[in-house]
Write an enzyme that holds these catalytic residues in place. Sequence first.
Site, PDB file in Angstrom:
ATOM      1  N   GLY A  11       0.791  -1.227   0.000  1.00 27.35           N
ATOM      2  CA  GLY A  11       0.000   0.000   0.000  1.00 27.35           C
ATOM      3  C   GLY A  11       0.822   1.275   0.000  1.00 27.35           C
ATOM      4  O   GLY A  11       0.351   2.313   0.469  1.00 27.35           O
ATOM      5  N   MET A  89      -3.934  -7.440  -6.807  1.00 26.83           N
ATOM      6  CA  MET A  89      -3.415  -8.565  -7.579  1.00 26.83           C
ATOM      7  C   MET A  89      -4.497  -9.494  -8.124  1.00 26.83           C
ATOM      8  O   MET A  89      -4.185 -10.528  -8.701  1.00 26.83           O
ATOM      9  CB  MET A  89      -2.444  -9.383  -6.714  1.00 26.83           C
ATOM     10  N   ASN A 106      -6.070   1.745 -13.012  1.00 29.35           N
ATOM     11  CA  ASN A 106      -5.035   0.860 -12.463  1.00 29.35           C
ATOM     12  C   ASN A 106      -3.679   1.520 -12.661  1.00 29.35           C
ATOM     13  O   ASN A 106      -3.502   2.334 -13.565  1.00 29.35           O
ATOM     14  CB  ASN A 106      -5.068  -0.480 -13.213  1.00 29.35           C
ATOM     15  N   HIS A 108       0.453   0.527 -13.225  1.00 31.50           N
ATOM     16  CA  HIS A 108       1.338  -0.587 -13.578  1.00 31.50           C
ATOM     17  C   HIS A 108       2.779  -0.070 -13.610  1.00 31.50           C
ATOM     18  O   HIS A 108       3.035   0.999 -14.172  1.00 31.50           O
ATOM     19  CB  HIS A 108       0.932  -1.150 -14.946  1.00 31.50           C
ATOM     20  N   ASP A 147      -9.445  -6.704 -19.078  1.00 24.90           N
ATOM     21  CA  ASP A 147      -8.305  -7.586 -19.262  1.00 24.90           C
ATOM     22  C   ASP A 147      -7.141  -7.019 -18.430  1.00 24.90           C
ATOM     23  O   ASP A 147      -7.221  -5.897 -17.946  1.00 24.90           O
ATOM     24  CB  ASP A 147      -7.929  -7.646 -20.750  1.00 24.90           C
ATOM     25  N   LYS A 175       8.932   2.915  -8.418  1.00 25.45           N
ATOM     26  CA  LYS A 175       7.878   3.152  -7.405  1.00 25.45           C
ATOM     27  C   LYS A 175       7.769   4.623  -7.035  1.00 25.45           C
ATOM     28  O   LYS A 175       6.670   5.148  -6.845  1.00 25.45           O
ATOM     29  CB  LYS A 175       8.191   2.349  -6.133  1.00 25.45           C
ATOM     30  N   GLU A 178       6.085   6.264  -9.816  1.00 22.53           N
ATOM     31  CA  GLU A 178       4.707   5.765  -9.916  1.00 22.53           C
ATOM     32  C   GLU A 178       3.792   6.459  -8.895  1.00 22.53           C
ATOM     33  O   GLU A 178       2.671   6.837  -9.224  1.00 22.53           O
ATOM     34  CB  GLU A 178       4.717   4.249  -9.693  1.00 22.53           C
TER      35      GLU A 178
END
Length: 195
Positions: A11, A89, A106, A108, A147, A175, A178
Site C-alpha cells: 500500500g 493482484m 489501475n 502498472h 483484461d 515506485k 509511480e
Amino acid sequence: MRIAALASHGGSILQAVIDAIENHTLDASLVLVISNNSRARALQRAARHAIPTLHLSGKTHPDPVALDEAIASALTRCGCDLVLLAGYMKRLGPVTLRRFDGRIINTHPALLPKHGGQGHFGRRVHEAVLAAGERVSGATVHWVDGDYDSGAIIAQSRVPVKPDDTAKSLEDRVKVAERKLVVESLAELAHRTSN
Ligand code: GRF
C-alpha cells in the site's frame, strides 16, 4: 472526488494518495479501502487514517460470483466516483466491471503496452524489463477494461534504466515515479470531475 481503492499488499501507492489528500495536493477523499488480503499493510495504513476498510476475498466469499457481487455492493454503498486499483493482484469480476465501467483505473510499474498482462506483476515486471535490455522503463496509469493492463492509457512517467540496475533498484526508482504519477493523474481526474 470520492475514491475507493483496492490493494493487496504494502500500500505504498495508497499511502501516497492518503498523504496527497491530507496535504491538500489532491482535492479528493478516500472513502473505502478493500483488500483480498486481511493482513495487507494497505488496510493498516487506511485504518490509521480512519478510512473504512473491508477484507473481501475467496476466504470471505468462496463463490467467485458472490465475491464479485460483494465487491460491487461495497463500492456502490460507499458512493465512490472512482475506483483505484493500487497494487490489487486479483482480477475484478464482471458485475463490478460493468457497474463501474469507465470509473476504474489501475497503475502498472512499466511503460505499457510493454511488460504488462497476466503474470507481469511485482518484481517480475522489472526482471522482464532488464532481460529485454530496455534503456527506459517507467509507470503507467490506465483505465481498466476487464483484461490485464490493457485499457486506455491516462498517463505515463519515464524512468531511465541504469547499466548497473538490479530488479530491486529499478523497482525502487519506478515506485517513486509511480506514486507521483498516480497522485498527479488523480488530481487531473478530480479537476475534471469538479468542472
Ligand atoms: C505497484 O508498483 C503497482 O503498480 C503494482 O503493485 C505495486 C504496489 O505497490 N501493481 P504497493 O503495494 O502500493 O507498495
